[in-house]
Design a protein around this motif. Structure first.
Motif, PDB file in Angstrom:
ATOM      1  N   VAL A  23       0.772  -1.173   0.049  1.00 43.35           N
ATOM      2  CA  VAL A  23       0.070   0.032  -0.021  1.00 43.35           C
ATOM      3  C   VAL A  23       0.931   1.258   0.049  1.00 43.35           C
ATOM      4  CG1 VAL A  23      -1.875  -1.113   1.180  1.00 43.35           C
ATOM      5  CG2 VAL A  23       0.013   0.053   2.508  1.00 43.35           C
ATOM      6  N   HIS A  24       0.321   2.319  -0.341  1.00 41.16           N
ATOM      7  CA  HIS A  24       0.970   3.606  -0.387  1.00 41.16           C
ATOM      8  C   HIS A  24      -0.013   4.701   0.545  1.00 41.16           C
ATOM      9  CE1 HIS A  24       2.053   2.365  -4.366  1.00 41.16           C
ATOM     10  NE2 HIS A  24       3.029   3.095  -4.420  1.00 41.16           N
ATOM     11  N   HIS A  25       0.762   5.066   1.556  1.00 43.33           N
ATOM     12  CA  HIS A  25       0.512   5.771   2.565  1.00 43.33           C
ATOM     13  C   HIS A  25       0.523   7.290   2.302  1.00 43.33           C
ATOM     14  CE1 HIS A  25       0.601   7.020   7.143  1.00 43.33           C
ATOM     15  NE2 HIS A  25      -0.600   7.278   6.730  1.00 43.33           N
ATOM     16  N   VAL A  26      -0.716   7.956   1.932  1.00 43.74           N
ATOM     17  CA  VAL A  26      -0.638   9.383   1.399  1.00 43.74           C
ATOM     18  C   VAL A  26      -1.147  10.250   2.650  1.00 43.74           C
ATOM     19  CG1 VAL A  26      -1.736  10.755  -0.237  1.00 43.74           C
ATOM     20  CG2 VAL A  26      -1.355   8.428  -0.779  1.00 43.74           C
ATOM     21  N   ASP A  27      -0.326  11.314   2.471  1.00 48.52           N
ATOM     22  CA  ASP A  27      -0.865  12.568   3.578  1.00 48.52           C
ATOM     23  C   ASP A  27      -1.846  13.286   2.737  1.00 48.52           C
ATOM     24  OD1 ASP A  27      -0.981  15.285   4.696  1.00 48.52           O
ATOM     25  OD2 ASP A  27       0.918  14.662   5.694  1.00 48.52           O
ATOM     26  N   ILE A  28      -2.955  13.376   2.928  1.00 50.64           N
ATOM     27  CA  ILE A  28      -4.040  14.159   2.332  1.00 50.64           C
ATOM     28  C   ILE A  28      -3.944  15.519   2.207  1.00 50.64           C
ATOM     29  CG2 ILE A  28      -6.724  14.509   2.385  1.00 50.64           C
ATOM     30  CD1 ILE A  28      -7.071  11.913   3.388  1.00 50.64           C
ATOM     31  N   GLU A  29      -3.517  16.216   3.257  1.00 52.31           N
ATOM     32  CA  GLU A  29      -3.166  17.557   3.420  1.00 52.31           C
ATOM     33  C   GLU A  29      -2.147  18.084   2.413  1.00 52.31           C
ATOM     34  OE1 GLU A  29      -2.014  18.301   7.360  1.00 52.31           O
ATOM     35  OE2 GLU A  29      -4.378  17.917   8.161  1.00 52.31           O
ATOM     36  N   THR A  30      -1.138  17.135   2.152  1.00 48.14           N
ATOM     37  CA  THR A  30      -0.102  17.725   1.054  1.00 48.14           C
ATOM     38  C   THR A  30      -0.340  16.778  -0.305  1.00 48.14           C
ATOM     39  OG1 THR A  30       1.282  15.959   1.775  1.00 48.14           O
ATOM     40  CG2 THR A  30       1.775  17.973   2.893  1.00 48.14           C
ATOM     41  N   GLY A  31      -0.839  15.878  -0.504  1.00 52.02           N
ATOM     42  CA  GLY A  31      -1.427  15.027  -1.307  1.00 52.02           C
ATOM     43  C   GLY A  31      -0.184  14.251  -1.707  1.00 52.02           C
ATOM     44  N   LYS A  32       0.826  13.999  -0.799  1.00 48.85           N
ATOM     45  CA  LYS A  32       1.907  13.258  -1.199  1.00 48.85           C
ATOM     46  C   LYS A  32       2.168  11.761  -0.573  1.00 48.85           C
ATOM     47  CE  LYS A  32       4.698  17.515  -1.990  1.00 48.85           C
ATOM     48  NZ  LYS A  32       5.994  18.130  -1.760  1.00 48.85           N
ATOM     49  N   VAL A  33       2.843  10.916  -1.291  1.00 42.73           N
ATOM     50  CA  VAL A  33       3.108   9.556  -0.600  1.00 42.73           C
ATOM     51  C   VAL A  33       4.288   9.980   0.271  1.00 42.73           C
ATOM     52  CG1 VAL A  33       3.788   7.234  -1.204  1.00 42.73           C
ATOM     53  CG2 VAL A  33       2.241   8.202  -2.631  1.00 42.73           C
ATOM     54  N   VAL A  34       3.783   9.517   1.373  1.00 36.68           N
ATOM     55  CA  VAL A  34       5.136   9.429   2.662  1.00 36.68           C
ATOM     56  C   VAL A  34       5.674   8.298   3.014  1.00 36.68           C
ATOM     57  CG1 VAL A  34       3.861  11.910   3.576  1.00 36.68           C
ATOM     58  CG2 VAL A  34       3.015   9.376   4.368  1.00 36.68           C
ATOM     59  N   THR A  35       4.948   7.324   2.652  1.00 41.11           N
ATOM     60  CA  THR A  35       5.499   6.088   2.938  1.00 41.11           C
ATOM     61  C   THR A  35       4.944   4.754   1.995  1.00 41.11           C
ATOM     62  OG1 THR A  35       5.335   6.533   5.234  1.00 41.11           O
ATOM     63  CG2 THR A  35       6.313   4.323   4.897  1.00 41.11           C
ATOM     64  N   GLU A  36       5.654   3.982   1.707  1.00 41.43           N
ATOM     65  CA  GLU A  36       5.078   2.561   0.914  1.00 41.43           C
ATOM     66  C   GLU A  36       5.389   1.299   1.906  1.00 41.43           C
ATOM     67  OE1 GLU A  36       7.028   2.448  -2.626  1.00 41.43           O
ATOM     68  OE2 GLU A  36       6.378   4.506  -3.337  1.00 41.43           O
ATOM     69  N   TRP A  37       4.201   0.615   1.842  1.00 47.51           N
ATOM     70  CA  TRP A  37       4.535  -0.727   2.973  1.00 47.51           C
ATOM     71  C   TRP A  37       4.383  -1.806   2.055  1.00 47.51           C
ATOM     72  CZ3 TRP A  37       5.067   0.296   8.325  1.00 47.51           C
ATOM     73  CH2 TRP A  37       4.974   1.765   8.539  1.00 47.51           C
ATOM     74  N   ARG A  38       5.033  -2.988   2.549  1.00 47.08           N
ATOM     75  CA  ARG A  38       4.779  -4.328   1.954  1.00 47.08           C
ATOM     76  C   ARG A  38       3.998  -5.109   2.734  1.00 47.08           C
ATOM     77  NH1 ARG A  38      10.157  -4.858   1.792  1.00 47.08           N
ATOM     78  NH2 ARG A  38      10.095  -6.948   2.286  1.00 47.08           N
ATOM     79  N   SER A  93      14.878   1.921  -2.436  1.00 52.38           N
ATOM     80  CA  SER A  93      14.169   1.112  -3.344  1.00 52.38           C
ATOM     81  C   SER A  93      12.998   0.676  -2.873  1.00 52.38           C
ATOM     82  CB  SER A  93      15.145   0.169  -3.746  1.00 52.38           C
ATOM     83  OG  SER A  93      15.543  -0.976  -2.966  1.00 52.38           O
ATOM     84  N   SER A  94      12.059   0.046  -3.649  1.00 51.38           N
ATOM     85  CA  SER A  94      10.998  -0.591  -3.179  1.00 51.38           C
ATOM     86  C   SER A  94      11.200  -1.801  -2.392  1.00 51.38           C
ATOM     87  CB  SER A  94       9.808  -0.975  -4.144  1.00 51.38           C
ATOM     88  OG  SER A  94      10.774  -1.783  -5.067  1.00 51.38           O
ATOM     89  N   SER A  95      12.312  -2.539  -2.586  1.00 47.36           N
ATOM     90  CA  SER A  95      12.601  -3.489  -1.739  1.00 47.36           C
ATOM     91  C   SER A  95      12.943  -3.440  -0.426  1.00 47.36           C
ATOM     92  CB  SER A  95      13.833  -4.197  -2.692  1.00 47.36           C
ATOM     93  OG  SER A  95      14.830  -3.605  -2.488  1.00 47.36           O
ATOM     94  N   ASP A  96      13.405  -2.030   0.029  1.00 48.94           N
ATOM     95  CA  ASP A  96      13.557  -1.600   1.239  1.00 48.94           C
ATOM     96  C   ASP A  96      12.451  -1.093   2.227  1.00 48.94           C
ATOM     97  OD1 ASP A  96      16.137  -2.184   1.157  1.00 48.94           O
ATOM     98  OD2 ASP A  96      16.747  -0.445   0.227  1.00 48.94           O
TER      99      ASP A  96
END
Length: 324
Positions: A23-38, A93-96
């Motif tokens: 999943v991508h974790h998005v901050d709605i107030e800035t509209g940016k992806v702040v974290t990616e989780w596996r 990288s996404s693997s991390d």
């Protein structure tokens, strides 16, 4: 999540199947992806078909860190708090990517073919399957369903449940199925199928269908999708409407009328009862989805919360109170 300041987004994999490995974790107030989780279990990457809130009102709560996950043969709860205290370094990288913690759940050995799910106000879970079955799980156990509705043969493509867990709405390609989960146990105490086993005490469902004329106008290729109750998150409040989408139509049923066994649609019908009385919202192009806003957004001049309708290039909202 978290008082609607954050959003979790999933993207299907490259194969075209509706599964995602994170999943991508998005901050709605800035509209940016702040974290990616596996997604990972026992050191092995796994996929999820869908995610959902822990309970009906969980996204309004400011401190929640867990959410539900569903795959073809898995039902689980994920925890975003990393057990090892590790956080992602932006730019890796996404693997991390950090790994979500599998906090509860079950991987079924035989083909359950889960397709969709939703949660009640207290965190009980309803799951729809490809074979048409609808399973009810209590908040305390994801291993064994308390109640299983046998289904009518058509795959369940979407499912929703009222805040109190007393009614379930399942969507198939050609109709909606409305199921009451209330029953009385051997001591005469009223329960729902989430807290007790209904067995043979399952009531006959009600079907919501297009009229023959509207079915022709909608076209053979258009299918029901996204059947949903209006949105309430308080004990004692009752949902007022059901909404679903077919092609260019948003269809709205009055919930009170549909669940009334004396409703005029049912009077001359034998066997399973079907309801055809609904309001139609027509758009010029195919509708992606239709949902009611939370009832707290009902305007002072209207008792109803606005309906939000999304088409491929536009999102609009309006009150249905005075629509023909």
């Amino acid at each position: 999540m978290r008082g609607e300041t954050n959003m979790l987004l999933m993207s299907p994999g490259d194969t075209g199947a509706p599964h995602s490995n994170g999943v991508h974790h998005v901050d709605i107030e800035t509209g940016k992806v702040v974290t990616e989780w596996r997604f990972e279990k026992d050191g092995t990457d796994i996929t999820m078909r869908d995610i959902a809130n822990d309970s009906k009102s969980a996204q309004l709560e400011p401190s929640g860190s867990t959410f539900l996950g569903l795959d073809d043969n898995r039902l689980c709860r994920w925890d975003m708090r990393d057990a090892r205290g590790r956080v992602q370094t932006i730019g890796n990288s996404s693997s991390d990517s950090p790994v979500l913690h599998w906090s509860q759940g079950h991987q079924f050995s035989r083909g359950t073919n889960f397709q969709c799910f939703a949660s009640t106000g207290d965190g009980s879970i309803v799951v729809g399957s490809v074979d048409g079955k609808i399973r009810l799980y209590s908040k305390s156990s994801m291993r064994m369903a308390k109640t299983v509705f046998p289904g009518l043969g058509s795959p369940i493509t979407h499912v929703d449940v009222t805040y109190d867990g007393k009614w379930i709405l399942g969507t198939t390609d050609t109709y909606l199925v409305l199921i009451c989960t209330i029953f009385k146990d051997k001591d005469g105490k009223e329960k729902t199928g989430f807290s007790g086993r209904m067995g043979s005490r399952i009531a006959a469902p009600r079907l919501l269908k297009l009229s023959p004329l509207d079915s022709i106008l909608a076209g053979n290729d258009n299918k029901f999708h996204g059947g949903q109750f209006s949105w309430v998150t308080e004990d004692g409040k009752q949902e007022k409407h059901l909404v679903a989408t077919v092609g260019k139509f948003s269809l709205i049923w009055n919930f009170q009328k549909v669940k009334d066994s004396n409703h005029h649609c049912y009077r001359d019908q034998e066997g399973l009862k079907s309801c055809y009385c609904y309001k139609v919202v027509l758009k010029e192009e195919s509708i992606v989805d239709s949902r009611f806003m939370h009832e707290n957004f009902a305007g002072s001049d209207s008792p109803e919360a606005p309906l939000v309708v999304a088409t491929p290039m536009k999102v609009s909202s309006f009150s249905i109170a005075n629509r023909r």
